[in-house]
Design an enzyme around this catalytic site. Sequence first.
Site, PDB file in Angstrom:
ATOM      1  N   ASP A  58      -4.433  -5.673  -1.329  1.00 40.58           N
ATOM      2  CA  ASP A  58      -2.972  -5.655  -1.434  1.00 40.58           C
ATOM      3  C   ASP A  58      -2.430  -7.053  -1.727  1.00 40.58           C
ATOM      4  OD1 ASP A  58      -0.507  -4.464  -1.494  1.00 40.58           O
ATOM      5  OD2 ASP A  58      -0.291  -4.267   0.683  1.00 40.58           O
ATOM      6  N   ASN A 112       0.473   5.744  -5.565  1.00 36.94           N
ATOM      7  CA  ASN A 112       0.774   4.717  -6.564  1.00 36.94           C
ATOM      8  C   ASN A 112       1.336   5.272  -7.880  1.00 36.94           C
ATOM      9  OD1 ASN A 112      -1.932   2.542  -5.477  1.00 36.94           O
ATOM     10  ND2 ASN A 112       0.246   2.373  -5.041  1.00 36.94           N
TER      11      ASN A 112
HETATM   12  C1  IPE Z   1      -2.268   0.592  -0.885  1.00 35.79           C
HETATM   13  O1  IPE Z   1      -1.431  -0.443  -1.286  1.00 35.79           O
HETATM   14  C2  IPE Z   1      -2.965   1.186  -2.071  1.00 35.79           C
HETATM   15  C3  IPE Z   1      -3.939   0.318  -2.723  1.00 35.79           C
HETATM   16  C4  IPE Z   1      -4.314  -0.876  -2.311  1.00 35.79           C
HETATM   17  C5  IPE Z   1      -4.535   0.862  -3.911  1.00 35.79           C
HETATM   18  P1  IPE Z   1       0.121  -0.195  -1.549  1.00 35.79           P
HETATM   19  O2  IPE Z   1       0.714  -1.527  -1.809  1.00 35.79           O
HETATM   20  O3  IPE Z   1       0.312   0.842  -2.584  1.00 35.79           O
HETATM   21  O4  IPE Z   1       0.587   0.389  -0.140  1.00 35.79           O
HETATM   22  P2  IPE Z   1       2.012   0.470   0.527  1.00 35.79           P
HETATM   23  O5  IPE Z   1       2.926   1.095  -0.478  1.00 35.79           O
HETATM   24  O6  IPE Z   1       2.425  -0.935   0.831  1.00 35.79           O
HETATM   25  O7  IPE Z   1       1.809   1.278   1.757  1.00 35.79           O
HETATM   26  C1  IPE Z   2      -2.230  -3.980  -4.644  1.00 39.21           C
HETATM   27  O1  IPE Z   2      -1.244  -4.883  -4.936  1.00 39.21           O
HETATM   28  C2  IPE Z   2      -2.756  -3.295  -5.887  1.00 39.21           C
HETATM   29  C3  IPE Z   2      -2.440  -1.857  -5.980  1.00 39.21           C
HETATM   30  C4  IPE Z   2      -1.824  -1.166  -5.074  1.00 39.21           C
HETATM   31  C5  IPE Z   2      -2.838  -1.181  -7.183  1.00 39.21           C
HETATM   32  P1  IPE Z   2       0.291  -4.454  -4.977  1.00 39.21           P
HETATM   33  O2  IPE Z   2       0.642  -4.127  -6.405  1.00 39.21           O
HETATM   34  O3  IPE Z   2       0.576  -3.387  -4.006  1.00 39.21           O
HETATM   35  O4  IPE Z   2       0.989  -5.820  -4.556  1.00 39.21           O
HETATM   36  P2  IPE Z   2       2.324  -5.980  -3.700  1.00 39.21           P
HETATM   37  O5  IPE Z   2       2.145  -5.207  -2.434  1.00 39.21           O
HETATM   38  O6  IPE Z   2       3.426  -5.436  -4.541  1.00 39.21           O
HETATM   39  O7  IPE Z   2       2.412  -7.452  -3.475  1.00 39.21           O
HETATM   40 MG    MG Z   3       1.222  -3.425  -2.070  1.00 41.22          MG
END
Ligand code: IPE
Ligand code: IPE
Ligand code: MG
Length: 240
Positions: free
Chosen positions: A15, A64
Amino acid sequence: MTHKNVPRHIAIIMDGNGRWARARGLPRVEGHRRGVESIRNLVTALSKQEDVKYLTLYAFSRENWKRPAKEVGFLMRLLRYFCRRELKMMMKNSVRFTTIGALSSLPKVVREEVRKTRQATQDNDGFTMCLAINYGGRDEIVRAARRVARRAASGDIQARSINERLFARHLQTAGMPDPDLLIRTAGEMRLSNFLLWEASYAELWFTNVLWPDFRMEHLNKAIRAYSSRTRKYGAVEDTR
Ligand code: IPE
Ligand code: IPE
Ligand code: MG
């Protein structure tokens, strides 16, 4: 027997890609692109050691899809390029590539590339890297329940013979040990629907490091923390 207190299976909720990019005034997708380097870095290093044998990475959740279509499209392309570009690295390091999640709803070209990489690496026995793509923990459990129900309805198994062990054999993670250590980067402290069944006794470790900055030094720190913990599984600590 000396028991080394090291995790055999590590699962990571990667994340913070978006925040990494925003902090640099870059588009979010740039964070995803840099996140791939973290994956390559860890997999290459882990494939050269003997303790950790499984790494499961949360790459794309069922939730996602709610992101802007452009970002989802980029992530799909990135996935495809990853499979194609990293195949050489996987073969060189004897990495077996597997996936969990509902691949059937991915674009066909992505699905095909994933399938090819899985097939090409299936006999590699050094280290297993499992990507969770379009994965949801509840969805995985429901699908397993459906398979078990079908077998019960057809008379193949008796309802009373359904137990945790049998059920787990119908999950997509069947054949892999449960994760010992579950890491989430970027300071968030939730599971976001990841490995709900499998992580029931995993040790949790959180870090503020954003995924594109995550390297072996951070993983080693998590492993050291893991090693110093006592896993009791509900029992009392052995003080003999
Ligand atoms: C969790 O991260 C999913 C992945 C790392 C693929 P998100 O960034 O999507 O999760 P939330 O929305 O903060 O719970
Ligand atoms: C995690 O990084 C990658 C995926 C969930 C695909 P994020 O895209 O969720 O990054 P933040 O949470 O917006 O910083
Ligand atoms: Mg995220």
